[in-house]
Design a protein around this motif. Structure first.
Motif, mmCIF file in Angstrom:
data_model
loop_
_atom_site.group_PDB
_atom_site.id
_atom_site.type_symbol
_atom_site.label_atom_id
_atom_site.label_comp_id
_atom_site.label_asym_id
_atom_site.label_seq_id
_atom_site.Cartn_x
_atom_site.Cartn_y
_atom_site.Cartn_z
ATOM 1 N N GLN A 235 1.789 -2.728 -6.818
ATOM 2 C CA GLN A 235 2.175 -2.386 -5.417
ATOM 3 C C GLN A 235 1.458 -1.300 -4.712
ATOM 4 O O GLN A 235 1.046 -1.375 -3.544
ATOM 5 C CB GLN A 235 3.701 -2.379 -5.584
ATOM 6 C CG GLN A 235 4.139 -2.235 -4.147
ATOM 7 C CD GLN A 235 4.213 -3.464 -3.218
ATOM 8 O OE1 GLN A 235 4.369 -4.667 -3.604
ATOM 9 N NE2 GLN A 235 3.694 -3.162 -2.022
ATOM 10 N N ALA A 236 1.118 -0.074 -5.363
ATOM 11 C CA ALA A 236 0.662 0.944 -5.034
ATOM 12 C C ALA A 236 -0.881 0.616 -4.453
ATOM 13 O O ALA A 236 -1.271 0.974 -3.353
ATOM 14 C CB ALA A 236 0.490 2.173 -5.941
ATOM 15 N N SER A 237 -1.555 -0.256 -5.255
ATOM 16 C CA SER A 237 -3.005 -0.450 -5.047
ATOM 17 C C SER A 237 -3.071 -1.413 -3.721
ATOM 18 O O SER A 237 -3.735 -1.172 -2.918
ATOM 19 C CB SER A 237 -3.462 -1.371 -6.209
ATOM 20 O OG SER A 237 -4.804 -1.875 -5.858
ATOM 21 N N SER A 238 -1.900 -2.350 -3.643
ATOM 22 C CA SER A 238 -2.055 -3.417 -2.399
ATOM 23 C C SER A 238 -1.666 -2.419 -1.228
ATOM 24 O O SER A 238 -2.380 -2.718 -0.108
ATOM 25 C CB SER A 238 -0.845 -4.078 -2.804
ATOM 26 O OG SER A 238 -0.813 -5.051 -1.673
ATOM 27 N N ASP A 239 -0.684 -1.478 -1.437
ATOM 28 C CA ASP A 239 -0.482 -0.677 -0.238
ATOM 29 C C ASP A 239 -1.555 0.253 0.219
ATOM 30 O O ASP A 239 -2.021 0.258 1.350
ATOM 31 C CB ASP A 239 0.791 0.380 -0.554
ATOM 32 C CG ASP A 239 2.004 -0.429 -0.721
ATOM 33 O OD1 ASP A 239 2.290 -1.548 -0.297
ATOM 34 O OD2 ASP A 239 3.108 0.286 -1.212
ATOM 35 N N ARG A 240 -2.458 0.831 -0.864
ATOM 36 C CA ARG A 240 -3.609 1.416 -0.355
ATOM 37 C C ARG A 240 -4.676 0.510 0.154
ATOM 38 O O ARG A 240 -5.177 0.981 1.197
ATOM 39 C CB ARG A 240 -4.237 1.962 -1.572
ATOM 40 C CG ARG A 240 -3.642 3.248 -2.192
ATOM 41 C CD ARG A 240 -4.480 3.901 -3.273
ATOM 42 N NE ARG A 240 -4.863 3.163 -4.432
ATOM 43 C CZ ARG A 240 -4.005 3.234 -5.367
ATOM 44 N NH1 ARG A 240 -2.805 3.772 -5.449
ATOM 45 N NH2 ARG A 240 -4.324 2.386 -6.448
ATOM 46 N N GLU A 241 -4.763 -0.791 -0.222
ATOM 47 C CA GLU A 241 -5.719 -1.773 0.372
ATOM 48 C C GLU A 241 -5.415 -1.957 1.661
ATOM 49 O O GLU A 241 -5.954 -1.958 2.661
ATOM 50 C CB GLU A 241 -5.990 -2.912 -0.438
ATOM 51 C CG GLU A 241 -6.489 -2.596 -1.843
ATOM 52 C CD GLU A 241 -6.599 -3.879 -2.674
ATOM 53 O OE1 GLU A 241 -6.152 -5.021 -2.226
ATOM 54 O OE2 GLU A 241 -7.009 -3.760 -3.891
ATOM 55 N N GLN A 242 -4.016 -2.156 2.137
ATOM 56 C CA GLN A 242 -3.530 -2.369 3.376
ATOM 57 C C GLN A 242 -3.725 -1.193 4.290
ATOM 58 O O GLN A 242 -4.254 -1.570 5.706
ATOM 59 C CB GLN A 242 -2.079 -2.545 3.469
ATOM 60 C CG GLN A 242 -2.017 -4.193 2.898
ATOM 61 C CD GLN A 242 -0.384 -4.460 2.875
ATOM 62 O OE1 GLN A 242 0.629 -3.574 2.590
ATOM 63 N NE2 GLN A 242 0.129 -5.631 3.073
ATOM 64 N N ARG A 243 -3.607 -0.029 3.829
ATOM 65 C CA ARG A 243 -3.696 1.254 4.773
ATOM 66 C C ARG A 243 -5.445 1.358 4.943
ATOM 67 O O ARG A 243 -5.825 1.630 5.978
ATOM 68 C CB ARG A 243 -3.435 2.414 4.187
ATOM 69 C CG ARG A 243 -1.913 2.694 4.014
ATOM 70 C CD ARG A 243 -1.381 4.091 3.652
ATOM 71 N NE ARG A 243 -1.737 4.263 2.328
ATOM 72 C CZ ARG A 243 -1.247 4.388 1.153
ATOM 73 N NH1 ARG A 243 0.145 3.550 1.217
ATOM 74 N NH2 ARG A 243 -1.682 4.510 0.094
ATOM 75 N N ALA A 244 -6.168 1.075 4.027
ATOM 76 C CA ALA A 244 -7.682 1.127 4.146
ATOM 77 C C ALA A 244 -8.029 -0.067 5.358
ATOM 78 O O ALA A 244 -8.890 0.178 6.062
ATOM 79 C CB ALA A 244 -8.382 1.176 2.873
ATOM 80 N N ALA A 245 -7.672 -1.086 5.130
ATOM 81 C CA ALA A 245 -7.872 -2.334 6.092
ATOM 82 C C ALA A 245 -7.715 -1.810 7.567
ATOM 83 O O ALA A 245 -8.143 -2.239 8.404
ATOM 84 C CB ALA A 245 -7.189 -3.409 5.755
ATOM 85 N N LEU A 246 -6.336 -1.157 7.691
ATOM 86 C CA LEU A 246 -5.764 -0.914 9.174
ATOM 87 C C LEU A 246 -6.834 0.401 9.435
ATOM 88 O O LEU A 246 -7.112 0.404 10.818
ATOM 89 C CB LEU A 246 -4.550 -0.360 9.040
ATOM 90 C CG LEU A 246 -3.494 -1.309 8.644
ATOM 91 C CD1 LEU A 246 -1.900 -0.598 8.621
ATOM 92 C CD2 LEU A 246 -3.334 -2.143 10.109
ATOM 93 N N LEU A 247 -7.302 1.180 8.711
ATOM 94 C CA LEU A 247 -8.020 2.177 9.140
ATOM 95 C C LEU A 247 -9.524 1.730 9.520
ATOM 96 O O LEU A 247 -10.145 2.091 10.438
ATOM 97 C CB LEU A 247 -8.244 3.497 7.744
ATOM 98 C CG LEU A 247 -7.201 4.059 7.871
ATOM 99 C CD1 LEU A 247 -7.490 5.242 6.700
ATOM 100 C CD2 LEU A 247 -6.855 5.228 9.084
ATOM 101 N N ASP A 248 -9.947 0.625 8.945
ATOM 102 C CA ASP A 248 -11.051 0.150 8.994
ATOM 103 C C ASP A 248 -11.170 -0.694 10.523
ATOM 104 O O ASP A 248 -12.203 -0.802 11.183
ATOM 105 C CB ASP A 248 -11.634 -1.168 8.099
ATOM 106 C CG ASP A 248 -12.128 -0.260 6.731
ATOM 107 O OD1 ASP A 248 -12.349 0.839 6.898
ATOM 108 O OD2 ASP A 248 -12.120 -1.089 5.632
#
Length: 191
Positions: A99-112
């Motif tokens: 879940q933490a990995s998925s959350d990090r990926e979502q935040r990174a996608a939003l920043l991109d």
């Protein structure tokens, strides 16, 4: 010590086997493995749902049983409860990690997808600032304007400006200082 039990002699219980495992007895671990592998995999699979991850986590739990058998304390509960607690914790940790990995990926996608800055706004502000500087430069005396242009736009040293304008160095420094003060006041910059 013989660990193989017969129908008349069931052999050592799981608690005793863990005591032997704590001392490095591989045969005892094989018996522990036979007793707990199925229930561990079942519990882990009920939490993770993914068969491949479930097998991986179950294997990690069994390795932990081998390495940490000495931590089992019989007075705090049954051996099976201890092993199942290890399995439950490891499975929950895997879920949290995923879940933490998925959350990090979502935040990174939003920043991109978020632009670092608004290019149009930056260009408009830069153009307005340049125009304001040009307007303020027009308010300088001719000698101040020449000195400022040579020193700050052409990058000449004060000495080079003095030589080019055939003026004493002190005079050029004074004109530049006075010109900078007038620009500061015109631009509304606080000193």
């Amino acid at each position: 010590m013989e660990l193989a039990g017969t129908p008349q002699d069931p052999g050592p219980d799981l608690s005793e086997l863990l005591g032997h495992v704590a001392r490095g007895d591989q045969e005892a671990f094989a018996r522990v493995y036979e007793c707990v592998a199925g229930p561990v995999l079942g519990l882990v699979r009920s939490i993770l749902r993914d068969p491949a991850q479930s097998e991986e986590v179950a294997q990690e739990v069994l390795v932990e049983v081998w390495r940490c058998a000495a931590r089992y304390q019989q007075d705090r509960g049954s051996a099976m409860s201890w092993v199942m607690t290890l399995a439950h914790r490891r499975a929950v940790d895997r879920v949290r990690s995923a879940q933490a990995s998925s959350d990090r990926e979502q935040r990174a996608a939003l920043l991109d997808r978020t632009p670092a800055y608004d290019e149009v706004t930056e260009q408009v502000e830069a153009r307005l600032e340049r125009e304001q500087v040009r307007r303020c430069m027009r308010g300088l005396t001719e000698v101040q304007h020449q000195s400022m242009t040579l020193a700050y736009y052409r990058g000449l040293t004060y000495r080079e400006v003095a030589e080019l304008l055939s003026l004493p160095l002190g005079t050029v420094k004074t004109r530049l200082r006075d010109g900078l003060i007038r620009l500061r006041d015109c631009l509304g910059v606080n000193a």
